[in-house]
Motif scaffolding. Structure first.
Motif, short mmCIF file in Angstrom:
data_model
loop_
_atom_site.label_atom_id
_atom_site.label_comp_id
_atom_site.label_asym_id
_atom_site.label_seq_id
_atom_site.Cartn_x
_atom_site.Cartn_y
_atom_site.Cartn_z
N UNK A 242 60.28 -27.23 -13.17
CA UNK A 242 58.87 -27.56 -13.00
C UNK A 242 58.47 -28.71 -13.88
N UNK A 243 57.21 -28.71 -14.28
CA UNK A 243 56.70 -29.75 -15.17
C UNK A 243 55.90 -29.11 -16.30
N UNK A 244 55.87 -29.81 -17.44
CA UNK A 244 55.01 -29.41 -18.55
C UNK A 244 54.33 -30.66 -19.10
N UNK A 245 53.16 -30.49 -19.70
CA UNK A 245 52.54 -31.64 -20.36
C UNK A 245 53.35 -32.02 -21.61
N UNK A 246 53.58 -33.31 -21.79
CA UNK A 246 54.32 -33.76 -22.98
C UNK A 246 53.97 -35.20 -23.32
N UNK A 247 54.25 -35.56 -24.55
CA UNK A 247 54.14 -36.94 -25.02
C UNK A 247 55.41 -37.22 -25.82
N UNK A 248 56.10 -38.31 -25.50
CA UNK A 248 57.38 -38.61 -26.12
C UNK A 248 57.26 -39.35 -27.44
N UNK A 249 56.14 -40.03 -27.67
CA UNK A 249 55.98 -40.82 -28.89
C UNK A 249 54.57 -40.66 -29.44
N UNK A 250 54.43 -40.83 -30.75
CA UNK A 250 53.12 -40.76 -31.38
C UNK A 250 52.18 -41.77 -30.72
#
Length: 118
Positions: free
Chosen positions: A32-40
């Motif tokens: 599936x998908x999840x909310x994420x951020x890879x960098x500050x």
């Protein structure tokens, strides 16, 4: 006609892309998908993820960060213990969401229900 156009705009809104979803499951593992951020400083976006349940009760969540990079987060008893990064990992609970932080700026929002033992 205006209502239809408004509905289409709302459905294509980036805000809806920031919700965890399940695309498929075999009853044990899930895609599936999840909310994420890879960098500050990056905005939270929808990231492809795979949840893998192991026979010992542990769980691995593999998240595609883009550019061929995958972040594995290892859970025991519903709590993140480590990742495939050498950076510090921490977490907090926000309602029904487990928010995992990996320094310096990775953020992952995982539904607690997905991490519950079966």
């Amino acid at each position: 006609m205006f209502r239809l156009a408004l509905a289409l705009v709302l459905l294509s809104s980036p805000a809806l892309a920031q919700v965890a979803s399940v695309a498929g499951t075999d009853g044990k593992n899930a895609l599936g998908t999840i909310p994420c951020a890879a960098n500050a400083g990056d905005p939270v976006q929808s990231c492809h993820a795979e949840l893998r349940r192991h026979d010992d009760g542990s769980i691995t969540v593999a998240v595609a960060l883009g550019g061929g990079h995958v972040r594995n987060i290892y859970f025991k008893d519903g709590v993140p213990e480590s990742s495939n990064s050498t950076s510090k990992i921490s977490h907090e609970t926000r309602g029904d969401m487990m928010v995992v932080y990996i320094e310096p700026g990775e953020v992952f929002e995982i539904p607690k229900a997905a991490l519950a033992s079966q």
